[in-house]
Design an enzyme around this catalytic site. Sequence first.
Site, mmCIF file in Angstrom:
data_model
loop_
_atom_site.group_PDB
_atom_site.id
_atom_site.type_symbol
_atom_site.label_atom_id
_atom_site.label_comp_id
_atom_site.label_asym_id
_atom_site.label_seq_id
_atom_site.Cartn_x
_atom_site.Cartn_y
_atom_site.Cartn_z
ATOM 1 N N GLY A 1 0.825 -1.221 0.000
ATOM 2 C CA GLY A 1 0.000 0.000 0.000
ATOM 3 C C GLY A 1 0.844 1.251 0.000
ATOM 4 O O GLY A 1 2.066 1.189 -0.203
ATOM 5 N N ASN A 2 0.200 2.377 0.201
ATOM 6 C CA ASN A 2 0.947 3.639 0.300
ATOM 7 C C ASN A 2 0.246 4.569 1.288
ATOM 8 O O ASN A 2 -0.778 4.206 1.877
ATOM 9 C CB ASN A 2 1.129 4.277 -1.083
#
Length: 408
Positions: free
Chosen positions: A213-214
Amino acid sequence: MSKSSPLVGKRIVLGGGGGIAAYKVVELMRRMVDAGAFVSPVLTRASLRFVGRTTFSALGSEPARISLWDGSDPIPHTRLGQLADAIVLAPATADLIARYAAGIADDLLTTTLLASKAPVVVVAAMHTEMWQHPSVVENVATLRRRGVVVIEPEAGRLAGGDIGVGRLAETDVIVQVVETLFEVSTKNLLANKSVLVTAGGTREPIDPVRYIGNRSSGKQGIAFARAAAELGARVNLISTVPVFDSAGINVVPVESAQEMFDVVSNLAVSCDLVVMAAAVADFRSANVSPVKIKKRHGAPEIRLEPTPDILAHLGATKRPGQVLVGFAAETGDLEIEARRKLKDKNADFIVANNVLEEDAGFAVDTNRVTLFYGESEVALGHSDKRDIAEKVLRYVAEYAKNTGAWQE
Ligand code: PMT
């Protein structure tokens, strides 16, 4: 943008105070003249210590004035004040702000201020200590209560080498604020338009438990969706994060880049404007495990493969009349990367932000962006994400009108 600038034909009194930032105000004056305004420079005596009268006379729409008594016109202040569509004080020093707040009228500029009902924009610039002094704080608050627009100084290098808040705001920001005074109400700016916005960071599964993810919170994208809905658009928001208070917005939840691609490519066909604010992963696992990877089996080897590039796909399949806004989340030079993305992805605009900057980028409520389009570049300053969204949408609507992309 100058032909269609709301400054075309407007009479603006540019009141110059006595501060070192006076040299930047010459550029401000030129920009307003170039945008089509008739600019009358009115200078305080102190300002002449920094930039000469001739410079303002040469670049303004008429010769610079200083005194109530130095022309053939016996009452220049009432004429200037009554004719003005706006008065811009720049640089507004602590002294000029104090005299204006107190209603003192002891020179041509301050008498003009009192003789006018036009909107006034005060562009403050002074040393940090002065800007933070309680008397300046109170004077600024008084002016704001009276409806004066105050553009606060920015942080940076000041005269004498000090660093702090005090610099005159960027010319682009000032011009934009002045233009805003004349813009027709933004209400319904996007009426009858269909807008698609993406928000949040995608999650690329590794196994049923873990993902790549980020840091995107979705705040910037959601701010775009809300701003577009308030401007009258029909809005589809494709989001990886839950959206509360989504009145007037059709929210489609997605998780991965592939899911976002499927939904966006399907819905975008009928949209007038697409805003790709989502932080879409560039890579995903090529060997997603159908069961939880067990620690006891040792560190797994994850092979990565590229995700579909949604923006590039939209750029390649863009139909006439459709406007495409992409983002660039950068940690270095904004311009090179933004211009590359503008071209490679065939976007009409790139909204570039440096995600390493304090109070900008991921997860915070504010942002600082620069808008790249065609050969132009506009720094929109530091502001909350909702405000940034509205400013970008204004530029987009203006562009779409000018280029004929949107007919009405
Ligand atoms: O969500 P917040 O916490 O409010 O933070 C806001 C933000 C920093 C996420 C936002 O302002 C922002 O910069 N969004 C874009 C993030 C990003 O993915 O930038 P990029 O430079 O990697 O991608 C360039 C553009 O291509 C973006 O419009 C992106 O949506 C798009 N893209 C990228 C990869 C991909 N596979 N498909 C895409 O469409």
